[in-house]
Write an enzyme that holds these catalytic residues in place. Structure first.
Site, short mmCIF file in Angstrom:
data_model
loop_
_atom_site.label_atom_id
_atom_site.label_comp_id
_atom_site.label_asym_id
_atom_site.label_seq_id
_atom_site.Cartn_x
_atom_site.Cartn_y
_atom_site.Cartn_z
N ARG B 71 38.30 -82.34 20.34
CA ARG B 71 39.12 -81.03 20.60
C ARG B 71 39.60 -80.29 19.36
NH1 ARG B 71 43.71 -80.90 25.40
NH2 ARG B 71 43.86 -78.71 25.40
N HIS B 178 35.50 -74.01 11.86
CA HIS B 178 36.60 -73.85 13.07
C HIS B 178 37.79 -74.41 12.50
CE1 HIS B 178 37.98 -73.61 17.23
NE2 HIS B 178 36.62 -73.62 17.59
N HIS B 223 33.36 -67.90 18.35
CA HIS B 223 34.21 -66.80 18.85
C HIS B 223 33.34 -65.44 18.47
CE1 HIS B 223 36.91 -70.33 17.59
NE2 HIS B 223 36.83 -70.57 18.81
N GLU B 284 32.37 -72.51 24.94
CA GLU B 284 33.59 -73.09 24.30
C GLU B 284 34.27 -73.63 25.65
OE1 GLU B 284 36.35 -71.31 21.34
OE2 GLU B 284 37.23 -73.37 21.06
#
Lengths: 341, 341
Positions: B71, B178, B223, B284
């Site tokens: 996560r 990320h 993203h 995601e």
């Protein structure tokens, strides 16, 4: 009529930068700081710097009027203390005011504020008052990160900003949310910091209830809203997770996006996703991206071409060019009406 | 075959969070820190957490395989020191590895690194080596800001990162760039910090010559690339100002964008602007935006629907779903080929 709501005085005579360099060199030795009165720029020099640059391009492109503020990257609120920022803001705002008097049909001023990291934003109010009442400024630029990329100020929803908002509401002026130079090596100023700030400011508004406290407060988020329109679904979804109202109700009575997006597909997305009444024409000319796009043969920042080609009807195009700006900047509208425009 | 290159183990059994809370509570009192061996999660618990969540939705949506990493928001590299991050990364990577063994047809692991602010990234290499060599990880997640929103690490082009890149090149694995949770109140984690990091990382690459030093290094920017595709004209123009090659030559042999953009217009822009060979399918899921879009009646993060509706031909769609991932993640391709897929 075409109103460009986002222009900076990026072409000021060299003397301005020389004065600023002297001011910066004197940090720590305030006795050596140059006086504001030592900067002398004649009206002819101002005229020349505008006529050969912004005004020339406005005429070439068919733009009538620019809301004109000091150069964003030169605000550099992180340099020095409040006194340094205050003198610098006073000088820069006076120059934009003088430009607006020399070219009253083409330039209307918007003010930078003498922000300084860790200093109460309320200290900016005297400059704001002067700019509105004496210089006829129709808006302000508000920097959500006066540290220049260290982001150690409270979010825009924090009460520390409220004295500024109260004055904005009283004068019925909007703020463009615009950072300045990044002094953080992680962030390129115009390629990362500006866009990040736009996205960040929008999200600070989304997570808060700022506009419940100030229902008539208006923010213009520049550079097409950073990442926001491209990720409009993400923001709608996040608002839903956070139990906020629909974005159109939660934010779009108060937040507007400019059209500083330098290619056709970006403008097509912006006009397709964001209600037309929330879009304000702008080019940020002469700014970060000055070159000619080899794919089109035209300047990247000639955003009028993209708006002309966008899938909006003539009335919507008129709103983007003029109608929305008159509504979002009522003091601009008053100036125009007084001019019979 | 549809490969989702961006999934996190957001649904791990509660015991994981409880263990982490104990670890965080022990900061400053290392003697009280829980041992990794005190965390006990059975295979059945892992199976249940996956079957009822990610795998259920993958089946509903028709996704075959997810590149699965710990996560992102829980990486929280800013908490504690390298030792704390190291124990935590070891635990999280082991869980993703176990999931990949329980569901070898559906999950292939990617590793988080035990980054820690101010600590040499080279310290992450033993965990990276273990994850690739022993756990069969096909990629890593690299956090460009282990401080959690204070951005005090050198840019990704700095030589401090080179030991990681050398190992990536040796193993021929890509990194997804990320960040993790923001501990800076300016930045909402998933609404600002994630997108800002994407834009920032891209611009760090643009201003540098990193890929001249590492011609085969590959970064996946999640993203949908943050603000980048929406502002592709701006980035092309900035590259031109900086005398860099065209972006397609300067960056697009090395940078890829995922499809975690949660509305149709965003995906249409992405697929219209960025070459299809640089786009990797991802959702995601289950992540930041879990709700149903009232405008479509479908989950915001059901990105397959947007790709199905995008203006790409069947071969291009196959590249986005599968072909590009096989090329960008050669170790994934090897796993699939060994499975006869």
């Amino acid at each position: 009529m075409i109103i460009d709501c986002h222009g900076h005085y990026t072409t000021a005579p060299k003397a301005l930068e020389t004065w600023r360099n002297r001011q910066v060199a004197s940090l720590g030795n305030p006795g050596q700081a140059p006086k504001a009165s030592e900067l002398r720029i004649s009206d002819d020099e101002l005229r020349e710097s505008i006529e050969q640059n912004q005004l020339r391009l406005m005429r070439e492109r068919g733009l009538d009027l620019t809301i004109f503020s000091p150069r964003a990257s030169f605000m550099a609120h992180h340099i020095g203390d409040f006194g340094v920022s205050s003198t610098w803001a006073g000088i820069c705002n006076e120059l934009c005011y003088r430009v607006s008097r020399l070219f009253p049909d083409n330039f209307v001023p918007a003010a930078m504020l003498p922000q300084s990291p860790g200093v109460d934003p309320a200290t900016c109010i005297p400059e704001l008052v002067k700019c509105v009442e004496q210089y006829g400024n129709v808006a302000i630029n508000l920097n959500p990160d006066p540290s220049g990329g260290h982001w150690n100020s409270p979010p825009l929803s924090d009460r520390i900003w409220y004295p500024i908002y109260e004055k904005m509401v009283e004068y019925d002026i909007p703020a463009m949310i615009h950072v300045s130079t990044s002094c953080n090596p992680s962030f390129h100023t115009t390629g990362a910091h500006y866009l990040n700030a736009d996205t960040t400011a929008f999200m600070q508004c989304l997570t808060s209830d700022l506009f419940r406290d100030f229902p008539t407060l208006r923010f213009v988020i520049p550079h097409g809203g950073g990442a926001v329109p491209y990720h409009w679904g993400r923001f709608r979804g996040l608002a839903q997770e956070l139990k906020k109202p629909l974005l159109k109700d939660h934010l779009l009575h108060n937040i507007y996006f400019d059209t500083c997006v330098y290619h056709q597909p970006g403008i097509d997305l912006l006009t397709g996703v964001i209600p037309v009444r929330n879009i304000l024409f702008a080019s940020e000319m002469i700014g970060a991206v000055r070159g000619i796009d080899p794919e089109t043969g035209h300047n990247f920042d000639d955003t009028k071409r993209y708006i002309e080609a966008a899938h909006v009807d003539p009335e919507e195009r008129r709103m983007i060019y003029e109608g929305n700006a008159r509504r979002v900047y009522p003091r601009l509208n008053a100036v125009l009406q007084a001019q019979g425009r």
